[in-house]
Design an enzyme around this catalytic site. Structure first.
Site, short mmCIF file in Angstrom:
data_model
loop_
_atom_site.label_atom_id
_atom_site.label_comp_id
_atom_site.label_asym_id
_atom_site.label_seq_id
_atom_site.Cartn_x
_atom_site.Cartn_y
_atom_site.Cartn_z
N SER A 78 -4.45 2.99 4.30
CA SER A 78 -4.69 2.31 3.03
C SER A 78 -4.80 0.80 3.26
O SER A 78 -5.69 0.13 2.72
CB SER A 78 -3.56 2.65 2.06
OG SER A 78 -3.83 2.15 0.78
N LYS A 104 -8.25 6.56 -2.95
CA LYS A 104 -8.20 8.03 -3.01
C LYS A 104 -6.86 8.56 -3.51
O LYS A 104 -6.80 9.59 -4.14
CB LYS A 104 -8.41 8.58 -1.61
CG LYS A 104 -9.80 8.60 -1.09
CD LYS A 104 -9.75 9.46 0.16
CE LYS A 104 -10.93 9.38 1.04
NZ LYS A 104 -10.65 10.01 2.34
N LYS A 143 0.78 -1.24 0.00
CA LYS A 143 0.00 0.00 0.00
C LYS A 143 0.82 1.30 0.00
O LYS A 143 0.39 2.32 0.52
CB LYS A 143 -0.99 0.05 1.19
CG LYS A 143 -1.80 -1.20 1.43
CD LYS A 143 -2.34 -1.89 0.23
CE LYS A 143 -3.42 -1.20 -0.51
NZ LYS A 143 -3.85 -2.04 -1.69
N ARG A 154 6.24 5.11 1.56
CA ARG A 154 5.14 6.06 1.79
C ARG A 154 5.09 6.34 3.29
O ARG A 154 5.51 5.50 4.09
CB ARG A 154 3.83 5.42 1.33
CG ARG A 154 2.65 6.33 1.35
CD ARG A 154 1.39 5.63 0.85
NE ARG A 154 0.33 6.59 0.62
CZ ARG A 154 -0.92 6.25 0.29
NH1 ARG A 154 -1.26 4.98 0.14
NH2 ARG A 154 -1.82 7.19 0.10
N HIS A 157 7.47 -7.64 -2.66
CA HIS A 157 7.28 -6.98 -1.37
C HIS A 157 8.33 -7.47 -0.37
O HIS A 157 8.31 -7.06 0.80
CB HIS A 157 5.89 -7.31 -0.79
CG HIS A 157 4.74 -6.65 -1.48
ND1 HIS A 157 4.63 -5.28 -1.58
CD2 HIS A 157 3.64 -7.14 -2.08
CE1 HIS A 157 3.51 -4.97 -2.22
NE2 HIS A 157 2.89 -6.09 -2.53
N GLY A 196 2.18 2.49 -2.99
CA GLY A 196 2.23 3.05 -4.35
C GLY A 196 2.71 2.05 -5.38
O GLY A 196 3.10 2.44 -6.50
N THR A 197 2.64 0.77 -5.04
CA THR A 197 3.10 -0.30 -5.94
C THR A 197 2.40 -0.24 -7.30
O THR A 197 3.05 -0.34 -8.35
CB THR A 197 2.78 -1.67 -5.30
OG1 THR A 197 3.11 -1.63 -3.94
CG2 THR A 197 3.49 -2.79 -6.01
N THR A 198 1.08 -0.12 -7.28
CA THR A 198 0.30 -0.18 -8.52
C THR A 198 0.73 0.95 -9.46
O THR A 198 0.91 0.75 -10.66
CB THR A 198 -1.21 -0.07 -8.20
OG1 THR A 198 -1.51 -0.96 -7.13
CG2 THR A 198 -2.07 -0.42 -9.40
N TRP A 199 0.91 2.13 -8.89
CA TRP A 199 1.34 3.30 -9.66
C TRP A 199 2.74 3.06 -10.24
O TRP A 199 2.98 3.28 -11.43
CB TRP A 199 1.34 4.52 -8.72
CG TRP A 199 1.45 5.85 -9.39
CD1 TRP A 199 1.32 6.12 -10.72
CD2 TRP A 199 1.70 7.10 -8.74
NE1 TRP A 199 1.47 7.47 -10.94
CE2 TRP A 199 1.71 8.09 -9.75
CE3 TRP A 199 1.91 7.49 -7.41
CZ2 TRP A 199 1.92 9.44 -9.47
CZ3 TRP A 199 2.12 8.84 -7.14
CH2 TRP A 199 2.12 9.80 -8.15
#
Ligand code: PAP
Length: 301
Positions: free
Chosen positions: A146, A268, A55, A138, A116, A57-60
């Site tokens: 998150s 968000k 959570k 983060r 991870h 910012g991995t996806t980004w």
């Protein structure tokens, strides 16, 4: 070594869902893939390994790094696949419906992979080759909030009661959470990035939000694919923006990673969202148990 002898812990009421390996709490189902990866993976000099706690910012980062690697090619793979399909997370291979997409051990280069796992658990070949590592961190309070939303979505889907924020704060502060302790995870990559800046790039979600153009240019440069064309950074950022990805059909309807709908990975994306949830006592507890360690190392958020 049999995984049965490793310490186990329950996480949010699910017994034995965490297993401790070399001081870190891994999701129990990730232990076998992680130890196989550690023993069998032969890194190549042109591999790029993305790394992160959950959570942060991995996806980004997956979307951006994949788009950087494929820039110049026609089409946009993000419209067909969730970023987690395009860039597999090594220790979740067994969970992903995409695990037939490419063989992580055998794919032709350059390979773009994600983990991870903490730095200390990475295979020796990753540490000793010229392959690159991009880590995204983060601030702990937004990460916790998150995680709380994400895991409660899983818990509720399983028919259980959602976990209270008090309980989530307890787990986070004690370090007994997936891939925790949080501060040790960030600290390992931070120290390596200081020691070996051409090998490990340390990013912060907050800096990606406040100066995305600078940060995406750093990532591209680090990956050996500098952004040289006018408007290239802006185009990449638009392509990988939360608003765009969230609304693509593949992400609003798809279901590719374990039990979670793809939509759960896009919420968000706000810096400071924790202020809407944490009491000042909770904030102080997180600061004392996690924040001070990060501050002592010079990792400020
Ligand atoms: P993961 O560890 O399950 O892969 P990860 O992608 O690291 O999750 O983190 C999810 C967070 O990144 C969510 O933050 P939030 O809960 O505070 O909202 C999610 O909204 C945010 N996120 C996902 N995609 C993007 C994106 N393209 N740009 C910015 N933030 C994003």
């Amino acid at each position: 070594m049999s995984n049965d002898i490793l310490p186990k812990a329950s996480y949010w009421g699910i017994p034995d869902s965490l297993t401790q390996l070399d001081g870190f709490w891994l999701i129990s189902t990730a232990v076998d893939p992680a130890t196989t990866f550690r023993s069998n993976f032969n890194a190549r000099d042109d591999d790029v390994i993305l790394a992160s706690m959950l959570k942060t910012g991995t996806t980004w980062l997956k979307a951006l790094a994949h788009s950087i690697l494929k820039k110049g090619e026609s089409g946009d793979p993000l419209t067909k696949d969730n970023p987690h399909n395009l860039v597999p997370t090594l220790e979740f291979e067994a969970l992903s419906s995409a695990n037939t997409k490419f063989d992580i051990y055998d794919a032709s280069g350059p390979r773009l992979l994600h983990t991870h796992l903490p730095y200390s658990i990475l295979p020796g070949s990753v540490k000793n080759s010229a392959c690159k590592i991009v880590y995204i961190a983060r601030n702990p309070k937004d990460t916790l909030i998150s995680m709380w939303h994400f895991y409660n979505a899983i818990v509720v889907m399983g028919g259980q009661e959602p976990v209270s924020l008090d309980e989530a704060v307890d787990g986070f502060c004690s370090g007994v959470h997936p891939f925790g302790p949080f501060s040790d995870h960030a600290a390992e990559y931070w120290l390596e990035s200081r020691r070996w800046p051409e090998k490990v790039l340390f990013l912060k979600y907050e800096e990606m939000k406040s100066d995305p153009k600078r940060e995406v240019s750093r990532i591209a440069e680090f990956m050996g694919r500098p952004l040289t064309k006018e408007g290239e950074a802006e185009e990449l950022l638009w392509r990988c923006s939360l608003e765009r990805l969230k609304n693509l059909e593949v992400n609003s309807t798809g279901h590719d990673v374990g039990p979670m709908p793809n939509a759960a990975f896009f919420r968000k994306g706000q810096v400071g969202d924790y202020k809407n949830y944490l009491t000042s006592q909770m904030e102080e507890r997180i600061h004392q148990t996690v924040g001070l360690k990060l501050e002592a190392l010079g990792i400020f958020f």
